[in-house]
Motif scaffolding. Sequence first.
Motif, PDB file in Angstrom:
ATOM      1  N   ALA A 197       0.823  -1.213   0.000  1.00  0.00           N
ATOM      2  CA  ALA A 197       0.000   0.000   0.000  1.00  0.00           C
ATOM      3  C   ALA A 197       0.857   1.263   0.000  1.00  0.00           C
ATOM      4  O   ALA A 197       0.595   2.209  -0.754  1.00  0.00           O
ATOM      5  CB  ALA A 197      -0.925  -0.008   1.218  1.00  0.00           C
ATOM      6  N   ILE A 198       1.911   1.275   0.828  1.00  0.00           N
ATOM      7  CA  ILE A 198       2.777   2.459   0.900  1.00  0.00           C
ATOM      8  C   ILE A 198       3.484   2.691  -0.439  1.00  0.00           C
ATOM      9  O   ILE A 198       3.507   3.817  -0.962  1.00  0.00           O
ATOM     10  CB  ILE A 198       3.803   2.298   2.039  1.00  0.00           C
ATOM     11  N   LEU A 199       4.053   1.634  -1.007  1.00  0.00           N
ATOM     12  CA  LEU A 199       4.765   1.785  -2.274  1.00  0.00           C
ATOM     13  C   LEU A 199       3.811   2.123  -3.427  1.00  0.00           C
ATOM     14  O   LEU A 199       4.171   2.880  -4.334  1.00  0.00           O
ATOM     15  CB  LEU A 199       5.542   0.500  -2.592  1.00  0.00           C
ATOM     16  N   THR A 200       2.620   1.576  -3.376  1.00  0.00           N
ATOM     17  CA  THR A 200       1.634   1.897  -4.415  1.00  0.00           C
ATOM     18  C   THR A 200       1.255   3.370  -4.371  1.00  0.00           C
ATOM     19  O   THR A 200       1.234   4.059  -5.403  1.00  0.00           O
ATOM     20  CB  THR A 200       0.379   1.026  -4.240  1.00  0.00           C
ATOM     21  N   LEU A 201       0.968   3.883  -3.194  1.00  0.00           N
ATOM     22  CA  LEU A 201       0.557   5.277  -3.070  1.00  0.00           C
ATOM     23  C   LEU A 201       1.687   6.234  -3.414  1.00  0.00           C
ATOM     24  O   LEU A 201       1.469   7.248  -4.094  1.00  0.00           O
ATOM     25  CB  LEU A 201       0.054   5.535  -1.650  1.00  0.00           C
ATOM     26  N   THR A 202       2.911   5.933  -2.948  1.00  0.00           N
ATOM     27  CA  THR A 202       4.031   6.826  -3.268  1.00  0.00           C
ATOM     28  C   THR A 202       4.314   6.838  -4.763  1.00  0.00           C
ATOM     29  O   THR A 202       4.551   7.901  -5.350  1.00  0.00           O
ATOM     30  CB  THR A 202       5.294   6.406  -2.489  1.00  0.00           C
ATOM     31  N   THR A 203       4.287   5.674  -5.405  1.00  0.00           N
ATOM     32  CA  THR A 203       4.509   5.632  -6.849  1.00  0.00           C
ATOM     33  C   THR A 203       3.400   6.375  -7.592  1.00  0.00           C
ATOM     34  O   THR A 203       3.660   7.121  -8.545  1.00  0.00           O
ATOM     35  CB  THR A 203       4.577   4.178  -7.339  1.00  0.00           C
ATOM     36  N   PHE A 204       2.169   6.186  -7.160  1.00  0.00           N
ATOM     37  CA  PHE A 204       1.018   6.815  -7.807  1.00  0.00           C
ATOM     38  C   PHE A 204       1.122   8.338  -7.745  1.00  0.00           C
ATOM     39  O   PHE A 204       0.942   9.030  -8.762  1.00  0.00           O
ATOM     40  CB  PHE A 204      -0.267   6.339  -7.126  1.00  0.00           C
ATOM     41  N   PHE A 205       1.431   8.868  -6.577  1.00  0.00           N
ATOM     42  CA  PHE A 205       1.472  10.327  -6.423  1.00  0.00           C
ATOM     43  C   PHE A 205       2.777  10.920  -6.953  1.00  0.00           C
ATOM     44  O   PHE A 205       2.768  11.977  -7.585  1.00  0.00           O
ATOM     45  CB  PHE A 205       1.270  10.710  -4.955  1.00  0.00           C
ATOM     46  N   PHE A 206       3.919  10.254  -6.709  1.00  0.00           N
ATOM     47  CA  PHE A 206       5.193  10.796  -7.177  1.00  0.00           C
ATOM     48  C   PHE A 206       5.260  10.811  -8.699  1.00  0.00           C
ATOM     49  O   PHE A 206       5.697  11.793  -9.302  1.00  0.00           O
ATOM     50  CB  PHE A 206       6.364   9.971  -6.630  1.00  0.00           C
ATOM     51  N   GLY A 208       2.624  10.427 -10.839  1.00  0.00           N
ATOM     52  CA  GLY A 208       1.463  10.989 -11.497  1.00  0.00           C
ATOM     53  C   GLY A 208       1.230  12.459 -11.247  1.00  0.00           C
ATOM     54  O   GLY A 208       0.821  13.190 -12.158  1.00  0.00           O
ATOM     55  N   PHE A 209       1.524  12.923 -10.020  1.00  0.00           N
ATOM     56  CA  PHE A 209       1.135  14.287  -9.661  1.00  0.00           C
ATOM     57  C   PHE A 209       2.325  15.177  -9.285  1.00  0.00           C
ATOM     58  O   PHE A 209       2.335  16.359  -9.602  1.00  0.00           O
ATOM     59  CB  PHE A 209       0.128  14.256  -8.499  1.00  0.00           C
ATOM     60  N   PHE A 210       3.314  14.615  -8.579  1.00  0.00           N
ATOM     61  CA  PHE A 210       4.416  15.455  -8.097  1.00  0.00           C
ATOM     62  C   PHE A 210       5.531  15.587  -9.138  1.00  0.00           C
ATOM     63  O   PHE A 210       6.146  16.620  -9.252  1.00  0.00           O
ATOM     64  CB  PHE A 210       4.978  14.909  -6.787  1.00  0.00           C
ATOM     65  N   ARG A 211       5.838  14.543  -9.832  1.00  0.00           N
ATOM     66  CA  ARG A 211       6.755  14.519 -10.970  1.00  0.00           C
ATOM     67  C   ARG A 211       7.995  15.382 -10.746  1.00  0.00           C
ATOM     68  O   ARG A 211       8.870  15.031  -9.957  1.00  0.00           O
ATOM     69  CB  ARG A 211       6.007  14.924 -12.238  1.00  0.00           C
ATOM     70  N   GLU A 212       8.091  16.520 -11.470  1.00  0.00           N
ATOM     71  CA  GLU A 212       9.300  17.335 -11.412  1.00  0.00           C
ATOM     72  C   GLU A 212       9.545  17.936 -10.036  1.00  0.00           C
ATOM     73  O   GLU A 212      10.674  18.296  -9.688  1.00  0.00           O
ATOM     74  CB  GLU A 212       9.246  18.452 -12.461  1.00  0.00           C
ATOM     75  N   GLN A 213       8.496  18.023  -9.203  1.00  0.00           N
ATOM     76  CA  GLN A 213       8.677  18.592  -7.871  1.00  0.00           C
ATOM     77  C   GLN A 213       9.551  17.699  -6.990  1.00  0.00           C
ATOM     78  O   GLN A 213      10.281  18.189  -6.120  1.00  0.00           O
ATOM     79  CB  GLN A 213       7.310  18.798  -7.215  1.00  0.00           C
ATOM     80  N   ILE A 214       9.476  16.373  -7.208  1.00  0.00           N
ATOM     81  CA  ILE A 214      10.343  15.460  -6.469  1.00  0.00           C
ATOM     82  C   ILE A 214      11.795  15.754  -6.821  1.00  0.00           C
ATOM     83  O   ILE A 214      12.667  15.808  -5.942  1.00  0.00           O
ATOM     84  CB  ILE A 214       9.990  13.995  -6.796  1.00  0.00           C
ATOM     85  N   CYS A 215      12.077  15.953  -8.097  1.00  0.00           N
ATOM     86  CA  CYS A 215      13.455  16.213  -8.537  1.00  0.00           C
ATOM     87  C   CYS A 215      13.966  17.557  -8.032  1.00  0.00           C
ATOM     88  O   CYS A 215      15.139  17.695  -7.680  1.00  0.00           O
ATOM     89  CB  CYS A 215      13.540  16.172 -10.062  1.00  0.00           C
ATOM     90  N   ILE A 216      13.099  18.559  -7.998  1.00  0.00           N
ATOM     91  CA  ILE A 216      13.537  19.907  -7.650  1.00  0.00           C
ATOM     92  C   ILE A 216      13.603  20.108  -6.139  1.00  0.00           C
ATOM     93  O   ILE A 216      14.580  20.666  -5.617  1.00  0.00           O
ATOM     94  CB  ILE A 216      12.599  20.955  -8.279  1.00  0.00           C
ATOM     95  N   TYR A 217      12.584  19.630  -5.414  1.00  0.00           N
ATOM     96  CA  TYR A 217      12.487  19.965  -3.998  1.00  0.00           C
ATOM     97  C   TYR A 217      12.862  18.822  -3.058  1.00  0.00           C
ATOM     98  O   TYR A 217      13.421  19.068  -1.990  1.00  0.00           O
ATOM     99  CB  TYR A 217      11.052  20.416  -3.677  1.00  0.00           C
ATOM    100  N   ALA A 218      12.551  17.588  -3.419  1.00  0.00           N
ATOM    101  CA  ALA A 218      12.754  16.472  -2.488  1.00  0.00           C
ATOM    102  C   ALA A 218      14.113  15.790  -2.646  1.00  0.00           C
ATOM    103  O   ALA A 218      14.674  15.307  -1.666  1.00  0.00           O
ATOM    104  CB  ALA A 218      11.639  15.432  -2.662  1.00  0.00           C
ATOM    105  N   CYS A 219      14.622  15.734  -3.862  1.00  0.00           N
ATOM    106  CA  CYS A 219      15.868  15.009  -4.119  1.00  0.00           C
ATOM    107  C   CYS A 219      17.072  15.908  -3.830  1.00  0.00           C
ATOM    108  O   CYS A 219      17.135  17.037  -4.327  1.00  0.00           O
ATOM    109  CB  CYS A 219      15.916  14.507  -5.563  1.00  0.00           C
ATOM    110  N   PRO A 220      18.053  15.422  -3.062  1.00  0.00           N
ATOM    111  CA  PRO A 220      19.232  16.257  -2.773  1.00  0.00           C
ATOM    112  C   PRO A 220      20.258  16.278  -3.898  1.00  0.00           C
ATOM    113  O   PRO A 220      21.146  17.124  -3.906  1.00  0.00           O
ATOM    114  CB  PRO A 220      19.826  15.570  -1.523  1.00  0.00           C
ATOM    115  N   TRP A 221      20.160  15.349  -4.857  1.00  0.00           N
ATOM    116  CA  TRP A 221      21.212  15.215  -5.855  1.00  0.00           C
ATOM    117  C   TRP A 221      21.399  16.455  -6.713  1.00  0.00           C
ATOM    118  O   TRP A 221      22.544  16.799  -7.061  1.00  0.00           O
ATOM    119  CB  TRP A 221      20.940  13.990  -6.716  1.00  0.00           C
ATOM    120  N   PRO A 222      20.358  17.207  -7.119  1.00  0.00           N
ATOM    121  CA  PRO A 222      20.608  18.412  -7.921  1.00  0.00           C
ATOM    122  C   PRO A 222      21.540  19.399  -7.233  1.00  0.00           C
ATOM    123  O   PRO A 222      22.284  20.114  -7.907  1.00  0.00           O
ATOM    124  CB  PRO A 222      19.202  19.008  -8.107  1.00  0.00           C
TER     125      PRO A 222
END
Length: 473
Positions: A197-206, A208-222
């Motif tokens: 359930a946790i992996l399904t929801l995170t994959t669905f939202f990341f 489907g909806f958050f997309r580039e926001q994960i790369c810009i705001y959540a990921c430290p690699w940039p």
Amino acid sequence: MSAQDQQPASLYAAREPIFPRRVSGRFRTLKWWIMAVTLGIYYITPWIRWDRGPHLPDQAVLVDMAGRRFFFFWIEIWPHEFYFVAGLLIMAGLGLFLFTSALGRVWCGYACPQTVWTDLFILVERWVEGDRNARVRLWNQGWDLRKLRLRLVKWALWLLIALATGGAWVFYFTDAPTLARDILTLSAHPVVWITIAILTLTTFFFGGFFREQICIYACPWPRIQAAMMDEDTLTVAYRDWRGEPRGKLKSTAPRGDCIDCRACVNVCPMGIDIRDGQQLACITCALCIDACDEVMDKVGQPRGLIGYLALSDEVAEKAGRPPRPVWKHVLRPRTMLYTVLWAGIGIGLIVALFVRSDIGVSVSPVRNPTFVTLSDGSIRNTYDVRIRNQQGEDRVFTLSYSADAPFVMTLEGEEGHETVVPADSQKLQRLYITAPAGTPAATMAMTDLRIWVTAPDGAGRVHADTLFNGKSE
């Protein structure tokens, strides 16, 4: 002045939805192939079988949490060998440093799970709702039955992909066929359902909806990548000396090769304009190169207005000279240092894998009490000896000791000095060491003691050092 005028301006900017346009080209084709390979590896790997004998699981890749071991084809990693996992993580980090130093954020643009699943979700979105212009119109129009139907179909397909993602992950932690049967019969452990359930929801939202926001705001690699890149790093860039000033194709004013068609912007999954220069949000997916090359072909201009470029070549290209060969950008001191470190750790892990012993021992003195005085005045210490048998068959191990004092050794539950350890497991053996009355070990506070464990037919021998506690006078 009104109360509204006195309110401070908000620094928050609402997210602008991004609708990447479909594009074809060599980099888009490469991304499709990498997606197919990575997803194939992810979904197929838990189902690969590997015969390890009757006492071990036959799943090729398995993180056995219950047995506290990690299996990777013919390799078996025990908890005390976690340095192998640490070494692999260090190699992965150095690999990221190496590729980023040479080619920019190629990991982010091609192989990062967030990128792969976002690409897959966008593919579904395009299949259901149409290409960019159709999706923009659908977004801007009001809700009706058609929009609701398209949204529900898209979300349902996203949810199925996300469910497959979470479902595949749990198969890495237990026997895949058995777990699949438990899931289908609804008899799986609650932890399985919670994880899915946790992996399904995170994959669905990341994806489907958050997309580039994960790369810009959540990921430290940039933010880390800036330290890995320099002026010799090849990365996606716009050749402004060739493209500026921009102008429409039919314009009579002097202009560069860029006709300001915004094709590079419309295909970008991050929604940036590469013509504005290097940006933190750019994942160097190179789709803008494909889009621009396609336009250049149509207007009869040479390709490469947007391409892989090192800043150190900018002056030469502006002057009309050819850039340095790619290999000179890739093979430079920084990348060679990363390569040497990466290879050195890899070679070290391989050597450690082949020279490691298949038996192990650890000795823990029983501290309560520290020693026992027997009726004849002798002093006895008790030890818990943990013997590890990493072979696929039961083995009889012989215990012995070495010290500068005479002792008497006995094994609890055994008649002699031998004990059987089951295949591919550990055994906790209680051991008694006794110093006869009046001997130095019985009267001294501490005596050095070494416990030996010998494999059958002398196939291996290991030891552990400990202390014998006497009754100091």
